[in-house]
Design an enzyme around this catalytic site. Structure first.
Site, PDB file in Angstrom:
ATOM      1  N   SER A  49       0.847  -1.199   0.000  1.00 48.53           N
ATOM      2  CA  SER A  49       0.000   0.000   0.000  1.00 48.53           C
ATOM      3  C   SER A  49       0.879   1.244   0.000  1.00 48.53           C
ATOM      4  CB  SER A  49      -0.883   0.016   1.247  1.00 48.53           C
ATOM      5  OG  SER A  49      -0.061   0.207   2.390  1.00 48.53           O
ATOM      6  N   ASP A  81      -0.932  -1.611  -4.210  1.00 46.74           N
ATOM      7  CA  ASP A  81      -2.314  -1.769  -3.751  1.00 46.74           C
ATOM      8  C   ASP A  81      -2.949  -0.375  -3.585  1.00 46.74           C
ATOM      9  OD1 ASP A  81      -4.467  -3.268  -2.777  1.00 46.74           O
ATOM     10  OD2 ASP A  81      -3.730  -3.265  -0.713  1.00 46.74           O
ATOM     11  N   ASP A 103      -6.662   3.162  -8.101  1.00 49.73           N
ATOM     12  CA  ASP A 103      -7.959   3.156  -7.412  1.00 49.73           C
ATOM     13  C   ASP A 103      -8.640   4.512  -7.563  1.00 49.73           C
ATOM     14  OD1 ASP A 103     -10.136   3.025  -5.805  1.00 49.73           O
ATOM     15  OD2 ASP A 103      -9.081   2.329  -4.017  1.00 49.73           O
ATOM     16  N   GLY A 180     -10.381  -4.180   6.791  1.00 51.83           N
ATOM     17  CA  GLY A 180     -10.231  -4.148   8.245  1.00 51.83           C
ATOM     18  C   GLY A 180     -10.852  -5.328   8.968  1.00 51.83           C
ATOM     19  N   HIS A 209     -11.441  -7.406  -2.852  1.00 46.56           N
ATOM     20  CA  HIS A 209     -10.735  -6.740  -1.746  1.00 46.56           C
ATOM     21  C   HIS A 209     -11.461  -7.045  -0.439  1.00 46.56           C
ATOM     22  CE1 HIS A 209      -7.819  -3.888  -3.671  1.00 46.56           C
ATOM     23  NE2 HIS A 209      -8.415  -4.435  -4.720  1.00 46.56           N
ATOM     24  N   ASN A 252      -7.684 -10.491  -1.789  1.00 48.39           N
ATOM     25  CA  ASN A 252      -6.792  -9.599  -1.038  1.00 48.39           C
ATOM     26  C   ASN A 252      -6.879  -9.818   0.472  1.00 48.39           C
ATOM     27  OD1 ASN A 252      -6.464  -8.427  -3.555  1.00 48.39           O
ATOM     28  ND2 ASN A 252      -6.544  -6.338  -2.760  1.00 48.39           N
ATOM     29  N   THR A 255      -5.564  -7.907   6.782  1.00 48.80           N
ATOM     30  CA  THR A 255      -5.969  -7.956   8.192  1.00 48.80           C
ATOM     31  C   THR A 255      -5.622  -9.288   8.859  1.00 48.80           C
ATOM     32  OG1 THR A 255      -7.715  -6.372   7.755  1.00 48.80           O
ATOM     33  CG2 THR A 255      -7.985  -7.746   9.705  1.00 48.80           C
TER      34      THR A 255
HETATM   35  P1  13P Z   1      -8.552  -7.040   4.477  1.00 43.64           P
HETATM   36  O1  13P Z   1      -8.567  -5.816   5.316  1.00 43.64           O
HETATM   37  O2  13P Z   1      -9.858  -7.778   4.546  1.00 43.64           O
HETATM   38  O3  13P Z   1      -7.406  -7.927   4.795  1.00 43.64           O
HETATM   39  O4  13P Z   1      -8.415  -6.583   2.941  1.00 43.64           O
HETATM   40  C1  13P Z   1      -7.157  -6.231   2.425  1.00 43.64           C
HETATM   41  C2  13P Z   1      -7.257  -5.530   1.110  1.00 43.64           C
HETATM   42  O5  13P Z   1      -8.275  -5.492   0.452  1.00 43.64           O
HETATM   43  C3  13P Z   1      -6.031  -4.878   0.636  1.00 43.64           C
HETATM   44  O6  13P Z   1      -6.238  -4.210  -0.567  1.00 43.64           O
HETATM   45  O1  G3H Z   2      -6.312  -1.857   1.477  1.00 42.73           O
HETATM   46  C1  G3H Z   2      -5.878  -1.710   2.613  1.00 42.73           C
HETATM   47  C2  G3H Z   2      -4.724  -2.496   3.078  1.00 42.73           C
HETATM   48  O2  G3H Z   2      -5.091  -3.260   4.203  1.00 42.73           O
HETATM   49  C3  G3H Z   2      -3.540  -1.602   3.365  1.00 42.73           C
HETATM   50  O3  G3H Z   2      -3.676  -0.871   4.539  1.00 42.73           O
HETATM   51  O4  G3H Z   2      -2.900   1.463   4.032  1.00 42.73           O
HETATM   52  O5  G3H Z   2      -2.880   0.564   6.376  1.00 42.73           O
HETATM   53  O6  G3H Z   2      -1.245  -0.276   4.680  1.00 42.73           O
HETATM   54  P1  G3H Z   2      -2.625   0.288   4.913  1.00 42.73           P
HETATM   55 ZN    ZN Z   3      -8.128  -3.297  -0.756  1.00 42.60          ZN
END
Ligand code: 13P
Ligand code: G3H
Ligand code: ZN
Length: 306
Positions: A49, A81, A103, A180, A209, A252, A255
């Site tokens: 990310s 991501d 995105d 989350g 996602h 994806n 969490t």
């Molecule tokens: P989770 O928060 O369900 O793990 O999803 C992660 C995600 O979509 C990252 O792009």
């Molecule tokens: O899409 C969300 C992912 O869980 C990444 O989260 O921006 O806290 O690294 P983050």
């Molecule tokens: Zn995501």
């Protein structure tokens, strides 16, 4: 070896499985993900990310993932991501990312199309695949109105137009998941009907996602060792399986890795209070992540597909 999301997902579609996209921000998480996939001979997408890149440093994170990927026998994609920033996207391209997500899902449709087209043009010129997103992630519990449900979920006709006009390689859709550890107030509720409609009309690989399951035993363990993760709830494994059977080829997960790490680290700190070597502490988190990733490979059906 390095690969693109497009290639991995096209193979997954053919083989009727999904490739896991696991988020990383450091060396231990990346090692856990890649080692688990190596041991199970599975292809993998390593997701980074914007905040993970800021945390680790773009060149350092690229170095970690690319070195481990090049040593591995399995195909590994280094994927941005939820890219939203033009400069960061171009920097990822320069630093060896093999796949980019643009995105634009929070922008109005026309704007999302315009931004996505521009990123596709840059990335395709250098052989990088592009994931785009249409729809808004978020729960669709019983108390939301039909109009609100419709506004959040990806519209199949818009998706068809979006894909044609942007030429993106893969598409992230909204069918009721969210990011989350607190995804649903009651039972999980995904719009499988919508996924089927999109699948019928859109012919590029689809992405889910917010697909962590928020595994109850891990929550229990983390709480046992001092965490406070009360009403955490995710997407049950059966729902993930169903989504894959209906055409999702990238799942994806972030969490679930964070929770596993937390439970593993909390456990060692409580059970072995004499330990103060960071390698032992962070190593316990790495071990916990590796086990969760192996279970996910089983769930997604990607074992022995490398
Ligand atoms: P989770 O928060 O369900 O793990 O999803 C992660 C995600 O979509 C990252 O792009
Ligand atoms: O899409 C969300 C992912 O869980 C990444 O989260 O921006 O806290 O690294 P983050
Ligand atoms: Zn995501």
């Amino acid at each position: 070896m390095l690969a693109t999301n497009k290639d991995l997902q096209l193979a997954a579609r053919k083989g009727k499985y999904a490739v896991g996209a696991f988020n990383t921000s450091n060396v231990e998480i990346t090692q856990a993900i890649i080692e688990a996939h190596e041991e199970m001979n599975a292809p993998v997408i390593i997701a980074t990310s914007t905040s993970a890149i800021e945390y680790c440093g773009i060149d350092i994170l690229a170095g970690i993932v690319r070195q481990l990927a090049m040593k591995a026998k399995i195909p590994v994609s280094l994927h941005l991501d939820h890219g939203t920033d033009y400069e960061l996207i171009v920097n990822c391209v320069r630093n060896g990312w093999t796949s980019i997500m643009i995105d634009g899902s929070h922008a109005p449709l026309e704007e999302n199309i315009a931004i996505t087209r521009e990123i596709v043009k840059i990335c395709h010129a250098v052989g990088i695949s592009v994931e785009a997103e249409l729809g808004r992630l978020g729960g669709i519990e019983d108390n939301i109105s039909v109009d609100e449900r419709d506004a959040r979920l990806t519209d199949p006709n818009e998706a068809e137009r979006f894909v044609t006009e942007t030429q993106c390689d893969t598409l992230a859709i909204a069918i009721g998941t969210s990011h989350g550890a607190y995804k649903f107030k009651g039972e999980s509720k995904l719009a499988f009907d919508r996924l089927e409609q999109i699948r019928e009309i859109v012919d590029i690989p689809l992405v889910l996602h917010g697909a962590s399951s928020v595994i109850p035993e891990i929550i229990e363990k983390a709480n046992k060792f001092g965490a406070q993760l009360g009403a955490a709830k995710g997407v049950p494994a059966e729902d993930i399986k169903k989504a894959i059977s209906l055409g999702i080829t990238k799942v994806n997960i972030d969490t679930d890795l964070r929770l596993a790490f937390t439970a593993g680290v909390r456990e060692i700190l409580v059970e072995k209070p004499e330990v103060f070597d960071p390698r032992k502490i962070v190593g316990a988190g790495r071990k916990a992540i590796k086990q969760v990733v192996k279970n996910k490979i089983e769930l997604l059906g990607s074992a022995n597909k490398a």
